[in-house]
Design a protein around this motif. Sequence first.
Motif: not given
Length: 372
Positions: A204-217, A220-229
Amino acid sequence: MGLRGARGVAAQQAIEGLRELAGAGLTAEKVFRRADELLRGVLEYDAVCWHSADPASGLVTSVLSDDLSLEGFEDAVRLEVWEDDVATFPKIRHSGVRAETLSRVTRGRTADSTRFREQIGPAGFGDELRAVFDAHGGMWGCAAFMRAADRGPYLGRQREFAELAARHLGNALRACHVPSGGGDETAGGAGLGLGERHEPDAGPAVLVLGPSNRPLALSGPAEELLSRLADPSRTSLGVPTAFAMAAEQARRAAVGLPVPQSKIRVQDRGGRWFVLHGSALQGGAGGEVTVVASPATPADAMPLYLSAYGLTAREQEVALLLVRGCDTRDVSRLLAMKPYTVQDHLKSVFAKAGVASRRELVARIMLGGGAG
């Protein structure tokens, strides 16, 4: 019907063009761009914001706009999720109509709308028309059409025309998700996504988002998935709209407010479905949120496939039982149908799915479009 007063011939031509989109083999983005060409002159709007949606929950999953600045898009997401405003996409959908205007629902007092006061009015617009694109039990997208203040409010016949147009756009967007017979990843006939020839999953791709929904962490798989979505239009969020919506839904749940569903389904450009789950880390409406994105399981994706084929609710029930291994007698008993009625439903299911047997139907649904 809305055609009578909405510039007659142009309106009729627009409807015919929208009807043809369902068989054109287009991506959702191309459907939206073609619809803009057909509708702008008839509805007389000055800006439009198009959205794909999770068909099951109706939650927005992407944004496309060539007219609007999306630099403050996090505020639009916040308003959509948190503000109990008038004429929101869920309220329009639940009202039983497909299109609504701010001027009509507020009886001309558009400033009663938080959305109007904070976004629409300051941007120079005087009215907004929203439409939801439902078809066969799923909401496949939606749109907001804004017109300049000096044009005056939308007319009743334009809202009626938008209602008719929305019906055809629902069918066109549904058709974008119809699985291809061979599981290829070319859009228009996107593959089912379960048995396609993808690279092995890295988890699974895992992201931690801050209060404004910008990525904090992110994993590895998340970066590639973000580009596909990624959204068709660039926004200020820093993540695709679907992730921000999942995060805001998690924040609502954390403070005990209702949410449509605990997960959001979103399809990548190759036709593969993913499920997004959000979880608030600090239990508050403004804290950090973890969003986990996993490839959709058959249980998650199967209802979407059946809806994409255009099956009726009863046909979907029959198809689901077939996939679970039931024979005609079992289906007849479980659904309280005569055997010949089950056979009639089966013929319709096979025709819509483009298969000739139960085995092919199961393969088409379970093995990523391959009917072999």
